[in-house]
Design a protein around this motif. Sequence first.
Motif, PDB file in Angstrom:
ATOM      1  N   THR A  51     -76.224  84.889   0.143  1.00  0.00           N
ATOM      2  CA  THR A  51     -74.812  84.524   0.061  1.00  0.00           C
ATOM      3  C   THR A  51     -73.953  85.755   0.271  1.00  0.00           C
ATOM      4  O   THR A  51     -74.179  86.794  -0.350  1.00  0.00           O
ATOM      5  CB  THR A  51     -74.474  83.901  -1.308  1.00  0.00           C
ATOM      6  OG1 THR A  51     -75.229  82.711  -1.493  1.00  0.00           O
ATOM      7  CG2 THR A  51     -72.990  83.570  -1.388  1.00  0.00           C
ATOM      8  N   LEU A  52     -72.972  85.627   1.142  1.00  0.00           N
ATOM      9  CA  LEU A  52     -71.999  86.683   1.405  1.00  0.00           C
ATOM     10  C   LEU A  52     -70.611  86.164   1.055  1.00  0.00           C
ATOM     11  O   LEU A  52     -70.201  85.104   1.535  1.00  0.00           O
ATOM     12  CB  LEU A  52     -72.033  87.083   2.884  1.00  0.00           C
ATOM     13  CG  LEU A  52     -70.887  87.985   3.349  1.00  0.00           C
ATOM     14  CD1 LEU A  52     -71.029  89.374   2.734  1.00  0.00           C
ATOM     15  CD2 LEU A  52     -70.846  88.067   4.861  1.00  0.00           C
ATOM     16  N   VAL A  53     -69.899  86.897   0.197  1.00  0.00           N
ATOM     17  CA  VAL A  53     -68.520  86.565  -0.145  1.00  0.00           C
ATOM     18  C   VAL A  53     -67.621  87.626   0.463  1.00  0.00           C
ATOM     19  O   VAL A  53     -67.744  88.818   0.152  1.00  0.00           O
ATOM     20  CB  VAL A  53     -68.314  86.489  -1.668  1.00  0.00           C
ATOM     21  CG1 VAL A  53     -66.839  86.256  -1.990  1.00  0.00           C
ATOM     22  CG2 VAL A  53     -69.178  85.387  -2.268  1.00  0.00           C
ATOM     23  N   ASN A  54     -66.723  87.209   1.351  1.00  0.00           N
ATOM     24  CA  ASN A  54     -65.836  88.114   2.067  1.00  0.00           C
ATOM     25  C   ASN A  54     -64.423  87.534   2.022  1.00  0.00           C
ATOM     26  O   ASN A  54     -64.068  86.680   2.827  1.00  0.00           O
ATOM     27  CB  ASN A  54     -66.313  88.279   3.510  1.00  0.00           C
ATOM     28  CG  ASN A  54     -65.401  89.182   4.311  1.00  0.00           C
ATOM     29  OD1 ASN A  54     -64.695  90.019   3.753  1.00  0.00           O
ATOM     30  ND2 ASN A  54     -65.405  89.012   5.630  1.00  0.00           N
ATOM     31  N   ASN A 110     -61.722  85.124   1.234  1.00  0.00           N
ATOM     32  CA  ASN A 110     -61.764  83.689   0.971  1.00  0.00           C
ATOM     33  C   ASN A 110     -62.934  83.001   1.663  1.00  0.00           C
ATOM     34  O   ASN A 110     -63.079  81.778   1.566  1.00  0.00           O
ATOM     35  CB  ASN A 110     -60.446  83.032   1.423  1.00  0.00           C
ATOM     36  CG  ASN A 110     -59.258  83.511   0.616  1.00  0.00           C
ATOM     37  OD1 ASN A 110     -59.387  83.768  -0.582  1.00  0.00           O
ATOM     38  ND2 ASN A 110     -58.103  83.641   1.264  1.00  0.00           N
ATOM     39  N   ASN A 111     -63.738  83.775   2.377  1.00  0.00           N
ATOM     40  CA  ASN A 111     -64.846  83.221   3.139  1.00  0.00           C
ATOM     41  C   ASN A 111     -66.164  83.452   2.417  1.00  0.00           C
ATOM     42  O   ASN A 111     -66.465  84.570   1.991  1.00  0.00           O
ATOM     43  CB  ASN A 111     -64.899  83.861   4.530  1.00  0.00           C
ATOM     44  CG  ASN A 111     -65.978  83.238   5.393  1.00  0.00           C
ATOM     45  OD1 ASN A 111     -66.198  82.030   5.349  1.00  0.00           O
ATOM     46  ND2 ASN A 111     -66.656  84.067   6.168  1.00  0.00           N
ATOM     47  N   SER A 112     -66.959  82.397   2.252  1.00  0.00           N
ATOM     48  CA  SER A 112     -68.281  82.499   1.640  1.00  0.00           C
ATOM     49  C   SER A 112     -69.303  81.872   2.569  1.00  0.00           C
ATOM     50  O   SER A 112     -69.132  80.730   3.006  1.00  0.00           O
ATOM     51  CB  SER A 112     -68.308  81.792   0.281  1.00  0.00           C
ATOM     52  OG  SER A 112     -69.597  81.863  -0.303  1.00  0.00           O
ATOM     53  N   GLU A 113     -70.363  82.623   2.895  1.00  0.00           N
ATOM     54  CA  GLU A 113     -71.413  82.147   3.801  1.00  0.00           C
ATOM     55  C   GLU A 113     -72.756  82.178   3.095  1.00  0.00           C
ATOM     56  O   GLU A 113     -73.063  83.115   2.360  1.00  0.00           O
ATOM     57  CB  GLU A 113     -71.479  83.020   5.053  1.00  0.00           C
ATOM     58  CG  GLU A 113     -70.221  83.017   5.899  1.00  0.00           C
ATOM     59  CD  GLU A 113     -70.361  83.945   7.096  1.00  0.00           C
ATOM     60  OE1 GLU A 113     -70.082  83.505   8.218  1.00  0.00           O
ATOM     61  OE2 GLU A 113     -70.750  85.113   6.878  1.00  0.00           O
ATOM     62  N   THR A 114     -73.557  81.152   3.340  1.00  0.00           N
ATOM     63  CA  THR A 114     -74.893  81.070   2.745  1.00  0.00           C
ATOM     64  C   THR A 114     -75.895  80.687   3.818  1.00  0.00           C
ATOM     65  O   THR A 114     -75.612  79.850   4.678  1.00  0.00           O
ATOM     66  CB  THR A 114     -74.929  80.036   1.612  1.00  0.00           C
ATOM     67  OG1 THR A 114     -74.024  80.426   0.578  1.00  0.00           O
ATOM     68  CG2 THR A 114     -76.332  79.936   1.019  1.00  0.00           C
ATOM     69  N   ASP A 168     -65.608  91.014  -3.240  1.00  0.00           N
ATOM     70  CA  ASP A 168     -66.551  90.788  -2.151  1.00  0.00           C
ATOM     71  C   ASP A 168     -67.921  91.339  -2.538  1.00  0.00           C
ATOM     72  O   ASP A 168     -68.024  92.438  -3.097  1.00  0.00           O
ATOM     73  CB  ASP A 168     -66.072  91.456  -0.874  1.00  0.00           C
ATOM     74  CG  ASP A 168     -64.829  90.791  -0.315  1.00  0.00           C
ATOM     75  OD1 ASP A 168     -64.425  89.754  -0.876  1.00  0.00           O
ATOM     76  OD2 ASP A 168     -64.272  91.316   0.660  1.00  0.00           O
ATOM     77  N   TYR A 169     -68.961  90.611  -2.216  1.00  0.00           N
ATOM     78  CA  TYR A 169     -70.312  91.062  -2.555  1.00  0.00           C
ATOM     79  C   TYR A 169     -71.314  90.328  -1.678  1.00  0.00           C
ATOM     80  O   TYR A 169     -70.988  89.366  -0.979  1.00  0.00           O
ATOM     81  CB  TYR A 169     -70.623  90.800  -4.028  1.00  0.00           C
ATOM     82  CG  TYR A 169     -70.656  89.342  -4.405  1.00  0.00           C
ATOM     83  CD1 TYR A 169     -71.825  88.591  -4.289  1.00  0.00           C
ATOM     84  CD2 TYR A 169     -69.506  88.700  -4.870  1.00  0.00           C
ATOM     85  CE1 TYR A 169     -71.854  87.247  -4.621  1.00  0.00           C
ATOM     86  CE2 TYR A 169     -69.525  87.355  -5.205  1.00  0.00           C
ATOM     87  CZ  TYR A 169     -70.698  86.638  -5.087  1.00  0.00           C
ATOM     88  OH  TYR A 169     -70.725  85.308  -5.408  1.00  0.00           O
ATOM     89  N   SER A 189     -72.377  95.623  -3.656  1.00  0.00           N
ATOM     90  CA  SER A 189     -70.961  95.546  -3.303  1.00  0.00           C
ATOM     91  C   SER A 189     -70.474  96.884  -2.742  1.00  0.00           C
ATOM     92  O   SER A 189     -69.265  97.109  -2.650  1.00  0.00           O
ATOM     93  CB  SER A 189     -70.125  95.166  -4.537  1.00  0.00           C
ATOM     94  OG  SER A 189     -70.274  96.131  -5.566  1.00  0.00           O
TER      95      SER A 189
END
Length: 275
Positions: free
Chosen positions: A92-95, A97-101, A61-62, A45
């Motif tokens: 997995t990226l948490v940014n 409100n956006n989360s991408e995998t 975020d992490y 992070s």
Amino acid sequence: MQKKNHYIILLMTCIVCGVIPAFADYPIGKKRTAITGTFNYFYSSKYFNDQGKLISNNPGDYFHASSYSLNISHGLGRRVDMSVTIPFASQTLVNGNNSETKSGVTDINLGLSVHFPSIDYKRYFTIRGSVGIPGYQNNQTPYLGYASKSVMLGANYSFTPYKNGFAIVEFIYSRFLDAQDGPNQYRAVITMGKMYNKHTSVTASLSHQVSQSVNTVFNPNLQLNKNFNAATLNLSIGRKINRMITPTLQAYYTLLGKNAGLGMGANIFVTVRLP
């Protein structure tokens, strides 16, 4: 969001380049085979900026990644080994409100090693060459790697500096081929290890990697973010169950860097040596 994109790229570089199990690099043996299965977990992070200053990401975020790999090494002769490594990663990226995998096979590696032992077989000089073939395309973030074919040349010296111990000094050069600006990467690793009771091994290694390119501009595309350096500390302990099976636990931490993610994580890998 632009800073976060930079951060993604740096973390991926740390994953690809910073987590490699360390063993004394002795030959496998003619017509013998060693199979190693690895599970790796990575979390971060924070990151080091281009001045080496540690920057925290926004709260909550992490980035984390779980990866699996299968390495098969076979002794073509008493001094020559061939290997293939097939890795699979889930990221997995948490940014905000956006989360991408993203999941998939990453960079498949094919390699050849030639060993030159001393007369008493207590010291080895090894040269190694390999090619990397991406098993993915960068069409969705978070990216799995550079999506570029690569070549690697390396050399190391393994020796026994003390009773029941071993040490490795290694240098590796890598070049990514699908773009004129590379990058060119240089990695140096120093490893010290010791065997206890003929069954338990403890190792510590320090690695430093420098990636150089005329392209110093950050970009969400991994092929365009190619200038960084990072130092990583690795500690591991292995326990030989029998003459064929050895599980090992490894932890690692990024000590410092520039344009590099501050990462921490662990590996669990099991090596099975076939008769």
